[in-house]
Design a protein around this motif. Sequence first.
Motif, PDB file in Angstrom:
ATOM      1  N   LYS A  31      64.615  42.999  57.360  1.00 48.41           N
ATOM      2  CA  LYS A  31      65.795  42.270  56.907  1.00 48.41           C
ATOM      3  C   LYS A  31      65.577  41.815  55.473  1.00 48.41           C
ATOM      4  N   GLU A  32      66.378  42.376  54.621  1.00 48.93           N
ATOM      5  CA  GLU A  32      66.357  42.081  53.191  1.00 48.93           C
ATOM      6  C   GLU A  32      67.807  41.886  52.750  1.00 48.93           C
ATOM      7  N   SER A  33      68.028  41.456  51.545  1.00 46.94           N
ATOM      8  CA  SER A  33      69.406  41.256  51.078  1.00 46.94           C
ATOM      9  C   SER A  33      70.162  42.582  50.967  1.00 46.94           C
ATOM     10  N   ARG A  34      69.456  43.653  50.634  1.00 45.35           N
ATOM     11  CA  ARG A  34      70.117  44.946  50.433  1.00 45.35           C
ATOM     12  C   ARG A  34      70.202  45.797  51.693  1.00 45.35           C
ATOM     13  N   VAL A  35      69.414  45.448  52.723  1.00 41.44           N
ATOM     14  CA  VAL A  35      69.418  46.281  53.933  1.00 41.44           C
ATOM     15  C   VAL A  35      68.965  45.470  55.141  1.00 41.44           C
ATOM     16  N   LEU A  36      69.569  45.770  56.276  1.00 42.72           N
ATOM     17  CA  LEU A  36      69.160  45.211  57.558  1.00 42.72           C
ATOM     18  C   LEU A  36      68.924  46.388  58.482  1.00 42.72           C
TER      19      LEU A  36
END
Length: 113
Positions: free
Chosen positions: A24-29
Amino acid sequence: MQIEKLAEKIVYMDEKLTKKILFKESRVLNFVLNFRPGQGVPPHNHEQSDLIIHVLVGQGQMGVDGEDYQIIKGDVIHCKGTEVFSLTNTGDEDMSCFVILAPNPSPMYSIEV
């Protein structure tokens, strides 16, 4: 770099589906959805986030904007964020799907169940 063990995220419960987070990151889950027969997610969309689903095991039905599609192990599906979709295990065996949402829509989607 981060490495996760996919096999550890394939966990089934009789009471409800499970969602196990990989990244889980800001650009991708990225997570794995695990369904017993009959379990599923109701129609919804992810607004600005594209969805990619790879069926790892099992089979089911995916509804997209009112049309139903049969999906099986090995299928990879891409939905735009505005498309309304549902997903149900219609088979006799467990189903697991590798899911990517980009960008990560909100912290609400980053919760394991």
